[in-house]
Design an enzyme around this catalytic site. Structure first.
Site, PDB file in Angstrom:
ATOM      1  N   ASN A  11       0.863  -1.177   0.000  1.00  0.00           N
ATOM      2  CA  ASN A  11       0.000   0.000   0.000  1.00  0.00           C
ATOM      3  C   ASN A  11       0.901   1.229   0.000  1.00  0.00           C
ATOM      4  O   ASN A  11       1.509   1.560   1.012  1.00  0.00           O
ATOM      5  CB  ASN A  11      -0.889  -0.055   1.257  1.00  0.00           C
ATOM      6  N   LYS A  13       0.165   4.272  -0.223  1.00  0.00           N
ATOM      7  CA  LYS A  13      -0.439   5.453   0.414  1.00  0.00           C
ATOM      8  C   LYS A  13      -0.209   6.700  -0.455  1.00  0.00           C
ATOM      9  O   LYS A  13      -0.134   6.585  -1.671  1.00  0.00           O
ATOM     10  CB  LYS A  13       0.088   5.616   1.850  1.00  0.00           C
ATOM     11  N   HIS A  97      -9.476   1.312   4.978  1.00  0.00           N
ATOM     12  CA  HIS A  97      -8.190   1.453   5.686  1.00  0.00           C
ATOM     13  C   HIS A  97      -8.385   2.383   6.889  1.00  0.00           C
ATOM     14  O   HIS A  97      -9.141   3.348   6.811  1.00  0.00           O
ATOM     15  CB  HIS A  97      -7.127   2.015   4.732  1.00  0.00           C
ATOM     16  N   GLU A  99      -6.700   4.721   8.016  1.00  0.00           N
ATOM     17  CA  GLU A  99      -6.459   6.141   7.740  1.00  0.00           C
ATOM     18  C   GLU A  99      -7.694   6.775   7.090  1.00  0.00           C
ATOM     19  O   GLU A  99      -7.999   7.952   7.324  1.00  0.00           O
ATOM     20  CB  GLU A  99      -5.204   6.296   6.857  1.00  0.00           C
ATOM     21  N   GLU A 169      -5.374  -4.938  10.628  1.00  0.00           N
ATOM     22  CA  GLU A 169      -4.319  -3.944  10.876  1.00  0.00           C
ATOM     23  C   GLU A 169      -4.583  -3.226  12.198  1.00  0.00           C
ATOM     24  O   GLU A 169      -5.362  -2.265  12.236  1.00  0.00           O
ATOM     25  CB  GLU A 169      -4.299  -2.913   9.742  1.00  0.00           C
ATOM     26  N   GLY A 175       2.733   2.039  10.852  1.00  0.00           N
ATOM     27  CA  GLY A 175       3.703   3.114  10.690  1.00  0.00           C
ATOM     28  C   GLY A 175       4.450   3.465  11.963  1.00  0.00           C
ATOM     29  O   GLY A 175       5.142   4.475  12.031  1.00  0.00           O
ATOM     30  N   SER A 215       3.537  -2.310  10.288  1.00  0.00           N
ATOM     31  CA  SER A 215       4.991  -2.416  10.455  1.00  0.00           C
ATOM     32  C   SER A 215       5.567  -3.771  10.024  1.00  0.00           C
ATOM     33  O   SER A 215       6.520  -4.273  10.623  1.00  0.00           O
ATOM     34  CB  SER A 215       5.398  -2.094  11.902  1.00  0.00           C
TER      35      SER A 215
HETATM   36  P1  PGA Z   1       2.956   0.176   7.646  1.00  0.00           P
HETATM   37  O1  PGA Z   1       1.460   0.393   7.055  1.00  0.00           O
HETATM   38  O2  PGA Z   1       3.456  -1.111   7.039  1.00  0.00           O
HETATM   39  O3  PGA Z   1       3.728   1.364   7.223  1.00  0.00           O
HETATM   40  O4  PGA Z   1       2.797   0.048   9.126  1.00  0.00           O
HETATM   41  C1  PGA Z   1       0.585  -0.677   6.882  1.00  0.00           C
HETATM   42  C2  PGA Z   1      -0.730  -0.169   6.317  1.00  0.00           C
HETATM   43  O5  PGA Z   1      -1.231   0.852   6.774  1.00  0.00           O
HETATM   44  O6  PGA Z   1      -1.306  -0.784   5.386  1.00  0.00           O
END
Ligand code: PGA
Length: 254
Positions: A11, A13, A97, A99, A169, A175, A215
């Site tokens: 992803n 983003k 997601h 976010e 997640e 992140g 992560s």
């Molecule tokens: P990350 O994000 O691997 O940077 O923690 C995962 C995600 O939000 O899909």
């Protein structure tokens, strides 16, 4: 034998211009060209989808959009519809997601509508679920996940359910460099699979792929994938370079 084919998605983003996205996917194609037993997906921004789609034609990499709206067309300024992302070559679409839920008002109801509209044009939704840190600390993880799974997925046919992937997640692990331990993740993955038993056929429940996200990197992927109910990964930060993402794709189970 494991009946569920591993699925590793990157992803991206809100990162990469069109030329950066094309560079990244070209490098990635070279590094994973020999991989045959894993579904590999990249999810660039909307603006890079078309260019990346052209690059990966005929390769072993599939394309996903990071979001979609639930209407087909009309006066919805700024939105993108399922037929549009299908048209540029997407096979998958990430929906719900954290976010999107956190910054853009996404709810379980809007997620449900987006999944429905995506399935209607033959896209394969990747539904994201996950609890916040306060929810975990308050002992509410399982309640939150149960409600998300039920409200986002209830009412779909057996055939529709067969097209859906779930990504677990935990928000506190996205992140932050704080991965859930393989045991913490497995506990929730097993719970999700159990919950699916209440809304779909046992065969669909067993065949449903559940990805872990938060992560994920080349060092922890092996332990995660060794868990019985972890069938893949949704990777953010570590999907932004071809080297690290290709190492995740080529993980070895520990
Ligand atoms: P990350 O994000 O691997 O940077 O923690 C995962 C995600 O939000 O899909």
């Amino acid at each position: 034998m494991d009946m569920r084919r591993p699925i590793i998605a990157g992803n991206w983003k809100m990162n990469k211009t069109v030329s950066e996205a094309v560079d990244l996917v070209r490098q990635l194609m070279g590094l994973v060209a020999e991989v045959r037993d894993i579904d590999i997906i990249v999810a660039p921004t909307f603006t890079a989808l078309h260019a990346v789609s052209r690059e990966i034609t005929g390769s072993n990499i599939d394309l996903a959009a990071q979001d979609v709206f639930w209407e087909t067309s009309g006066a919805y300024t700024g939105e993108i519809s399922p037929p549009m992302v299908k048209d540029v070559g997407c096979r998958y679409v990430i929906i719900g997601h954290s976010e999107r839920r956190q910054y853009f008002g996404e709810t379980n109801e809007s997620v449900h509508n987006k999944i429905k509209a995506s399935l209607a044009v033959g896209l394969r939704p990747i539904l994201c679920v996950g609890e916040a840190l306060e929810e975990r600390e308050a002992g509410k993880t399982f309640d939150v996940i149960r409600i998300q799974v039920f409200q986002c997925l209830d009412g779909f046919s057996r055939e529709e359910m067969g097209k859906i992937t779930i990504a677990y997640e935990p928000i506190w692990a996205i992140g932050t460099g704080k991965t859930a331990t393989p045991q913490q993740a497995e506990e929730v993955h097993a719970f999700i699979r159990e919950q699916l038993g209440n809304i779909t056929h046992p065969q669909v429940r067993e065949a449903m792929r559940i990805q872990y996200g938060g992560s994920v990197n080349q060092d922890n992927i092996g332990d995660l994938m060794a868990q019985p109910n972890i069938d893949g990964a949704l990777v953010g930060g570590a999907s932004l370079t071809a080297d690290s993402f290709s190492r995740i794709v080529k993980f070895q189970k520990t």
